[in-house]
Scaffold this motif. Structure first.
Motif, PDB file in Angstrom:
ATOM      1  N   LEU A 116      -3.882 -59.657  13.473  1.00 37.01           N
ATOM      2  CA  LEU A 116      -5.240 -59.330  13.925  1.00 37.01           C
ATOM      3  C   LEU A 116      -5.542 -57.851  13.688  1.00 37.01           C
ATOM      4  O   LEU A 116      -6.666 -57.490  13.306  1.00 37.01           O
ATOM      5  N   ALA A 117      -4.554 -56.977  13.893  1.00 41.49           N
ATOM      6  CA  ALA A 117      -4.746 -55.550  13.636  1.00 41.49           C
ATOM      7  C   ALA A 117      -5.016 -55.298  12.159  1.00 41.49           C
ATOM      8  O   ALA A 117      -5.858 -54.465  11.783  1.00 41.49           O
ATOM      9  N   ARG A 118      -4.321 -56.019  11.315  1.00 42.01           N
ATOM     10  CA  ARG A 118      -4.535 -55.883   9.866  1.00 42.01           C
ATOM     11  C   ARG A 118      -5.928 -56.355   9.476  1.00 42.01           C
ATOM     12  O   ARG A 118      -6.642 -55.689   8.703  1.00 42.01           O
ATOM     13  N   GLU A 119      -6.328 -57.514   9.995  1.00 39.53           N
ATOM     14  CA  GLU A 119      -7.643 -58.051   9.647  1.00 39.53           C
ATOM     15  C   GLU A 119      -8.767 -57.143  10.154  1.00 39.53           C
ATOM     16  O   GLU A 119      -9.777 -56.951   9.472  1.00 39.53           O
ATOM     17  N   LEU A 120      -8.593 -56.536  11.344  1.00 40.85           N
ATOM     18  CA  LEU A 120      -9.612 -55.628  11.863  1.00 40.85           C
ATOM     19  C   LEU A 120      -9.739 -54.400  10.974  1.00 40.85           C
ATOM     20  O   LEU A 120     -10.853 -53.914  10.725  1.00 40.85           O
ATOM     21  N   LYS A 121      -8.606 -53.907  10.489  1.00 42.16           N
ATOM     22  CA  LYS A 121      -8.652 -52.741   9.598  1.00 42.16           C
ATOM     23  C   LYS A 121      -9.437 -53.052   8.331  1.00 42.16           C
ATOM     24  O   LYS A 121     -10.265 -52.240   7.859  1.00 42.16           O
ATOM     25  N   ILE A 122      -9.218 -54.223   7.760  1.00 44.73           N
ATOM     26  CA  ILE A 122      -9.951 -54.611   6.546  1.00 44.73           C
ATOM     27  C   ILE A 122     -11.442 -54.743   6.840  1.00 44.73           C
ATOM     28  O   ILE A 122     -12.299 -54.295   6.064  1.00 44.73           O
ATOM     29  N   VAL A 123     -11.795 -55.332   7.982  1.00 43.74           N
ATOM     30  CA  VAL A 123     -13.205 -55.477   8.353  1.00 43.74           C
ATOM     31  C   VAL A 123     -13.854 -54.113   8.507  1.00 43.74           C
ATOM     32  O   VAL A 123     -14.966 -53.874   8.011  1.00 43.74           O
ATOM     33  N   LEU A 124     -13.167 -53.194   9.188  1.00 41.41           N
ATOM     34  CA  LEU A 124     -13.724 -51.851   9.378  1.00 41.41           C
ATOM     35  C   LEU A 124     -13.879 -51.124   8.045  1.00 41.41           C
ATOM     36  O   LEU A 124     -14.894 -50.461   7.807  1.00 41.41           O
ATOM     37  N   ASP A 125     -12.873 -51.261   7.177  1.00 39.87           N
ATOM     38  CA  ASP A 125     -12.957 -50.592   5.872  1.00 39.87           C
ATOM     39  C   ASP A 125     -14.141 -51.088   5.055  1.00 39.87           C
ATOM     40  O   ASP A 125     -14.770 -50.306   4.320  1.00 39.87           O
ATOM     41  N   ARG A 126     -14.475 -52.361   5.175  1.00 44.73           N
ATOM     42  CA  ARG A 126     -15.502 -52.952   4.328  1.00 44.73           C
ATOM     43  C   ARG A 126     -16.897 -52.926   4.943  1.00 44.73           C
ATOM     44  O   ARG A 126     -17.870 -53.214   4.241  1.00 44.73           O
ATOM     45  N   THR A 127     -16.988 -52.604   6.231  1.00 51.92           N
ATOM     46  CA  THR A 127     -18.308 -52.724   6.859  1.00 51.92           C
ATOM     47  C   THR A 127     -18.748 -51.513   7.652  1.00 51.92           C
ATOM     48  O   THR A 127     -19.945 -51.197   7.666  1.00 51.92           O
ATOM     49  N   LEU A 128     -17.840 -50.806   8.312  1.00 52.05           N
ATOM     50  CA  LEU A 128     -18.276 -49.855   9.336  1.00 52.05           C
ATOM     51  C   LEU A 128     -17.639 -48.490   9.107  1.00 52.05           C
ATOM     52  O   LEU A 128     -16.428 -48.380   8.904  1.00 52.05           O
ATOM     53  N   TRP A 129     -18.462 -47.498   9.144  1.00 53.26           N
ATOM     54  CA  TRP A 129     -17.999 -46.112   9.075  1.00 53.26           C
ATOM     55  C   TRP A 129     -17.924 -45.583  10.503  1.00 53.26           C
ATOM     56  O   TRP A 129     -18.929 -45.439  11.185  1.00 53.26           O
ATOM     57  N   ILE A 130     -16.728 -45.303  10.965  1.00 50.59           N
ATOM     58  CA  ILE A 130     -16.520 -44.829  12.331  1.00 50.59           C
ATOM     59  C   ILE A 130     -16.295 -43.323  12.302  1.00 50.59           C
ATOM     60  O   ILE A 130     -15.301 -42.853  11.746  1.00 50.59           O
ATOM     61  N   ASP A 131     -17.233 -42.601  12.866  1.00 48.99           N
ATOM     62  CA  ASP A 131     -17.087 -41.160  12.993  1.00 48.99           C
ATOM     63  C   ASP A 131     -16.427 -40.887  14.343  1.00 48.99           C
ATOM     64  O   ASP A 131     -17.083 -40.888  15.392  1.00 48.99           O
ATOM     65  N   VAL A 132     -15.112 -40.698  14.313  1.00 49.43           N
ATOM     66  CA  VAL A 132     -14.366 -40.567  15.567  1.00 49.43           C
ATOM     67  C   VAL A 132     -14.790 -39.337  16.358  1.00 49.43           C
ATOM     68  O   VAL A 132     -14.592 -39.275  17.578  1.00 49.43           O
ATOM     69  N   GLU A 133     -15.391 -38.348  15.682  1.00 45.64           N
ATOM     70  CA  GLU A 133     -15.806 -37.146  16.390  1.00 45.64           C
ATOM     71  C   GLU A 133     -16.928 -37.426  17.382  1.00 45.64           C
ATOM     72  O   GLU A 133     -17.144 -36.650  18.315  1.00 45.64           O
ATOM     73  N   THR A 134     -17.658 -38.516  17.159  1.00 43.33           N
ATOM     74  CA  THR A 134     -18.755 -38.854  18.079  1.00 43.33           C
ATOM     75  C   THR A 134     -18.282 -39.687  19.274  1.00 43.33           C
ATOM     76  O   THR A 134     -19.070 -39.933  20.191  1.00 43.33           O
TER      77      THR A 134
END
Length: 604
Positions: A111-129
């Motif tokens: 599940l951790a692997r699949e979430l990483k792929i989903v985030l890479d392909r769909t969502l830009w997470i700006d951790v600074e915010t």
């Protein structure tokens, strides 16, 4: 402007290609609330990820070996572990409690692997915010135990990606991806995963990343790029064939100058379309947004277009007899190329997300300094441009400039070289030379013959009439004199002479020949004055205490009789000669005059 007719069709083709190449072609993806990152931001996040080796420590943050004390540090820890392909550790950042039927804690790494792929392909997470508060953000309209890091909208339904504050085994509260988000991972992965490719290709292709892009995407991109090369060449060949059917020379010019850059532009456009069909990741879109290859192709196309335009202009200058102006083509073409390359670099920097306004401000200040330092050089270049475009003089012309005369030997970018009559060479800066009064002797179409005949005051009116008529006859009869305009007039009474003004044009353009003809005219005028029994006056004061030069009374009587005869026959052609008499007199004099070595040859 024949050269423009050849340039315009290729310019239109180039404009269409350029417009197509710069059109924004974003793939159809899930709608994300976060903005698409730029290439610059992608590189900065990569640098920050490498710099942050350990978990972030905030005030009041609970002691946690994985750094899950705040939403920000927890997300950073997950991304770091997943990026290192340590999915067992990455699973520690997921809340695996209360999972729906079909999911279990043992599936945490997957599940951790699949979430990483989903985030890479769909969502830009700006951790600074994200919140760095161990208790989370308090004014986000969410329960204090939850933190929203982003959301995806699929077919009108929104899926929130949530972090949740949960108790650790020892009762200490830490932050993990909420169980609700974990439960949605399989559905999200089915929507945004790589699908059947994962069953065909090795798993490591989907885990290893370069510049944030999975190896599988790089592999697909390479395959697509190779397959599109013959397609791009085929498109170029079709265009060349179409141009050849219209104009063979245009097709040849296109092949010579634009085949390479046009093929590359077509290849990049098709490549962007093809990559868009496979649903590129956020990192791929960030890389593509810079349009690096397209900018290179565009710059290449512009440089070749400058070469093509310079070639056509050079041919046109040769046809117009302005071959000397070619000296300006090389520096002007180089300047345009430099500006084109600078524009391409600025375009790439802007696409990559860099602030070009600051750079332009710095360049403008530097440009002012350079312009001030090279002011004289620029003035001379513009002076050369003025000389080549307005063409007051050209190489080989004999001219007067200022108070000097000479022949133009060279017009360079900085200065003009003139060979003077004493065979020295004068070099004048173009900026100064272009502002001088230039008298171009080589451009005149005839020479002005304009002597003033100053006769003695003893000359009688009938003698003056005789002289006026005979000089006019001679000028009208001379084959080298232009009949219009022409006049011989008794101008007035000078301080010591009776002045007759002669105005005529010698119909030759060679200076030496004009001197020969003027010499002949002067001698003939002297014969007329002598025949009239008069003489030239001297600019001196004469005292008649002694008899002066004997006056030729016989000739004076003969002239008086001739004038009287003209009057009786109504042939005293004053103030003008009739046109029929002018026509009858035209070219009846022998020239060169009798006795000249060329007399017999001219008569034959």
């Amino acid at each position: 402007m024949n050269w423009l007719k050849g340039v315009m069709p290729l310019a239109v083709i180039g404009s269409v290609v350029v417009l197509v190449s710069v059109v924004r072609m974003e793939p159809v993806m899930a709608e994300s609330e976060t903005a698409q990152p730029t290439f610059k931001e992608l590189m900065e996040r990569k640098a920050k990820a490498n710099a942050n080796a350990g978990p972030e420590v905030a005030a009041g943050m609970p002691d946690d070996a994985l750094g899950r004390g705040t939403p920000r540090s927890s997300v950073q820890g997950y991304l770091k572990a997943a990026g290192e392909r340590n999915y067992t550790r990455a699973a520690e950042f997921l809340d695996l409690r209360n999972l729906p039927t079909g999911l279990s804690e043992s599936q945490g790494p997957e599940l951790a692997r699949e979430l990483k792929i989903v985030l890479d392909r769909t969502l830009w997470i700006d951790v600074e915010t994200l919140s760095a508060n161990p208790e989370g953000e308090s004014n986000d309209n969410l329960p204090v135990v939850r933190e929203r890091i982003g959301g995806l909208s699929i077919e009108g339904k929104t899926y929130d990606l949530l972090m949740q504050r949960v108790p650790r085994g020892d009762g200490v509260y830490i932050w993990k991806f909420s169980s609700l988000t974990v439960a949605e991972i399989p559905m999200l992965y089915q929507q945004f995963g790589y699908g059947p490719l994962e069953h065909v290709l090795p798993a490591w292709l989907f885990d290893v990343s370069i510049l944030g892009v999975h190896l599988v995407v790089w592999a697909v991109a390479v395959v697509i790029s190779i397959l599109l090369i013959p397609v791009a060449r085929l498109v170029t060949w079709l265009l060349v064939s179409l141009l050849g059917a219209v104009r063979a020379d245009l097709a040849q010019q296109f092949t010579q100058y634009f085949r390479g850059p046009f093929t590359l532009l077509v290849w990049t456009v098709l490549g962007r379309e093809a990559i868009g069909l496979i649903g590129p990741s956020v990192a791929v879109r960030a890389l593509g947004q810079a349009r690096t290859v397209q900018v290179i192709a565009l710059a290449w196309f512009l440089l070749r277009f400058v070469d093509f335009a310079a070639h056509r202009i050079g041919i046109n200058l040769d046809h117009q007899g302005l071959s000397g102006s070619r000296v300006l083509l090389v520096p002007v073409a180089r300047l345009i190329k430099v500006l084109a390359l600078a524009g391409a670099i600025l375009l790439w920097l802007d696409n990559a997300g860099y602030k070009v306004t600051t750079l332009l401000a710095g360049l403008s200040i530097s440009g002012v300094a350079v312009a001030l330092a090279s002011q004289k050089t620029l003035e001379n270049i513009f002076g050369a441009l003025t000389l080549f475009t307005s063409r007051p003089v050209k190489v080989g012309d004999f001219c007067r400039f200022g108070d000097k005369v000479g022949t133009i030997e060279e017009i360079g970018l900085r200065a003009t070289r003139i060979r003077t009559l004493d065979r020295t060479v004068i070099t004048v800066a173009n900026a100064e030379f272009a502002n001088l009064h230039l008298d171009n002797y080589s451009e005149r179409d005839r020479f002005w013959y304009h002597p003033t005949l100053q006769l003695r005051y003893e000359t009688t009116p009938d003698q003056i009439r005789y002289i006026l008529i005979e000089v006019r006859k001679m000028l009208y009869a001379h084959p080298k004199i232009v009949s219009e305009p022409l006049h011989v007039r008794f101008k007035g009474f000078g301080a010591y002479s009776l002045d007759i003004d002669v105005f005529a044009y010698i119909g030759v353009t060679n200076y030496t020949e004009s001197l020969e003809i003027a010499e002949d005219l002067n001698l003939r005028i002297m014969d007329v004055i002598a025949a009239a029994g008069s003489d030239f006056a001297f600019p001196s004061e004469v005292q008649y205490s002694l008899p002066g030069k004997p006056f030729d009374e016989e000739r004076a009587k003969a002239v008086t009789a001739a004038v009287k005869d003209w009057k009786s026959k109504r042939e005293l052609y004053l103030p003008d000669f009739p046109s029929d008499k002018i026509a009858a007199l035209k070219s009846t004099l022998a020239y060169p005059p009798e006795g000249s070595p060329h007399y017999a040859q001219a008569k034959a």
